[in-house]
Design a protein around this motif. Structure first.
Motif, PDB file in Angstrom:
ATOM      1  N   UNK A  41       0.788  -1.230   0.000  1.00 40.20           N
ATOM      2  CA  UNK A  41       0.000   0.000   0.000  1.00 40.20           C
ATOM      3  C   UNK A  41       0.821   1.281   0.000  1.00 40.20           C
ATOM      4  N   UNK A  42       2.086   1.212   0.301  1.00 43.39           N
ATOM      5  CA  UNK A  42       2.882   2.430   0.438  1.00 43.39           C
ATOM      6  C   UNK A  42       3.104   3.111  -0.905  1.00 43.39           C
ATOM      7  N   UNK A  43       2.977   4.444  -0.904  1.00 39.01           N
ATOM      8  CA  UNK A  43       3.259   5.230  -2.098  1.00 39.01           C
ATOM      9  C   UNK A  43       4.743   5.498  -2.225  1.00 39.01           C
ATOM     10  N   UNK A  44       5.108   6.348  -3.168  1.00 39.33           N
ATOM     11  CA  UNK A  44       6.521   6.603  -3.442  1.00 39.33           C
ATOM     12  C   UNK A  44       7.231   7.223  -2.264  1.00 39.33           C
ATOM     13  N   UNK A  45       6.535   7.995  -1.461  1.00 35.88           N
ATOM     14  CA  UNK A  45       7.147   8.621  -0.289  1.00 35.88           C
ATOM     15  C   UNK A  45       6.931   7.817   0.986  1.00 35.88           C
ATOM     16  N   UNK A  46       6.431   6.606   0.846  1.00 35.34           N
ATOM     17  CA  UNK A  46       6.270   5.739   1.997  1.00 35.34           C
ATOM     18  C   UNK A  46       4.957   5.904   2.735  1.00 35.34           C
ATOM     19  N   UNK A  47       4.143   6.861   2.364  1.00 30.91           N
ATOM     20  CA  UNK A  47       2.874   7.120   3.047  1.00 30.91           C
ATOM     21  C   UNK A  47       1.762   6.267   2.435  1.00 30.91           C
TER      22      UNK A  47
END
Length: 354
Positions: A299-305
């Protein structure tokens, strides 16, 4: 033989956020279980430093349904009082908390979510993750970390000033934990150096947790209504002037130095070559959300969020995140602030499983 169990909702984490979720799920008549990795009730509060106190009086530091009792002789309760309150809260509402149970991973399993633990497998129609941040301390990358010959600690490992009596200590961090631990050490250490990345910003002395909650809530309402960002708590400052911090500050014991450039064998060094010797460095540099158990879901996006809408995860609406900061509800990482997002998450989960 692996034990398999099922329920409507699995709540991961039995600290304040997990208990608040359990309270609302129970009121809604939803079948749920809380899985907590800790051996005893109290969440992260049972692992904090000895002198830690809340920012606010007990009445303004309560979970939904049960006011925190006043602690005799204390305007703002200490961490031990919070642990006792959470233990009583869990018992009073007969919340089904299983411990110690460590969640290893959450997986998609057709129409269900599979929760793998060190004591078996749970299958549920929804999961509320409420693991907080205490278990994932953040340490910045600083040149020379490997050559420093003294002791490294993080906020999560600090307990009491007598452990550092007569020693030279550097405290790194300009937030609440940095200021409070520096104030704690100011009287017993041989030499205390407090280092911050920017000059300390103390909130007005009359600002406490009640006001901070109101400010955080007002910011969220403004953003949700499409109005200009008010700046929230960050616009007021970084450090709540609790009595010990205020006293040390007023006595001239909390004078911050700018952040050093590198570590050296005997201490730290600034860009102009100035050095400070140290026997120990305490890194009060914050925490990150403890979400490794959700890694199998990707589920994490490119910035880890992980993207959320309220507490619901955008790419997996059967999953809710609770208590990780303003991105999962205004002031949701606080005792007083977690109640509302916990209620919202419970309601949405109840709609999903019925």
């Amino acid at each position: 033989m692996t034990v398999h169990r099922s329920t409507d909702v699995v709540v991961v984490g039995g600290g304040q956020a997990g208990l608040a979720a359990g309270y609302h799920l129970r009121r809604l008549g939803v079948d749920f279980v809380v899985l907590d990795a800790q051996a005893e009730p109290g969440g992260a509060w049972q692992h904090t430093w000895d002198s830690l106190h809340l920012f606010s009086p007990a009445a303004y530091s309560s979970l939904p349904g049960r006011l925190m009792p006043v602690q005799p002789g204390q305007e703002c309760p200490d961490a031990a009082h919070v642990v006792a309150y959470l233990r009583d809260y869990e018992k009073r509402y007969e919340l089904d908390v299983r411990r110690p149970v460590r969640v290893l991973g959450v997986h998609r399993d057709g129409e269900l979510l599979r929760v793998d633990t060190d004591s078996g497998i749970w299958r549920a129609r929804a999961v509320i993750s409420a693991t907080g941040t205490w278990w994932r301390p953040f340490l910045p990358a600083v040149p020379g970390r490997g050559v420093f010959g003294g002791q490294h600690l993080h906020t999560a490992e600090y307990r009491r000033p007598r452990d550092f009596a007569g020693r030279r200590v550097i405290v790194v961090g300009g937030g609440n934990s940095g200021a409070q631990i520096a104030a704690d050490l100011a009287y017993d250490t041989e030499l205390l150096t407090w280092v911050t990345t920017r000059p300390p910003r103390f909130l007005a002395d009359d600002i406490d947790g009640r006001a901070l909650f109101d400010v955080a809530t007002a910011r969220r309402r403004a953003l949700d209504a499409g109005r200009a960002d008010t700046g929230g708590v960050a616009s007021l400052g970084d450090i709540v002037a609790v009595p010990p911090v205020r006293e040390a500050r007023d006595r001239g014991l909390l004078k911050a130095s700018p952040m050093f450039t590198r570590l050296v064998p005997g201490g730290v060094e600034w860009s102009d070559g100035t050095r400070a010797e140290a026997d120990a460095i305490i890194w009060c540099t914050g925490f990150r959300p403890a979400l490794s158990h959700l890694a199998p879901l990707g589920l994490r996006g490119r910035r880890g969020r992980i993207a959320t809408s309220g507490t619901a995860v955008v790419d997996e609406p059967r999953l809710h995140l609770l208590g990780y900061g303003d991105w999962t509800g205004p002031a949701s990482a606080t005792l007083i602030g977690v109640g509302r997002p916990a209620r919202d998450a419970a309601r949405k989960v109840a709609e999903l499983v019925r």
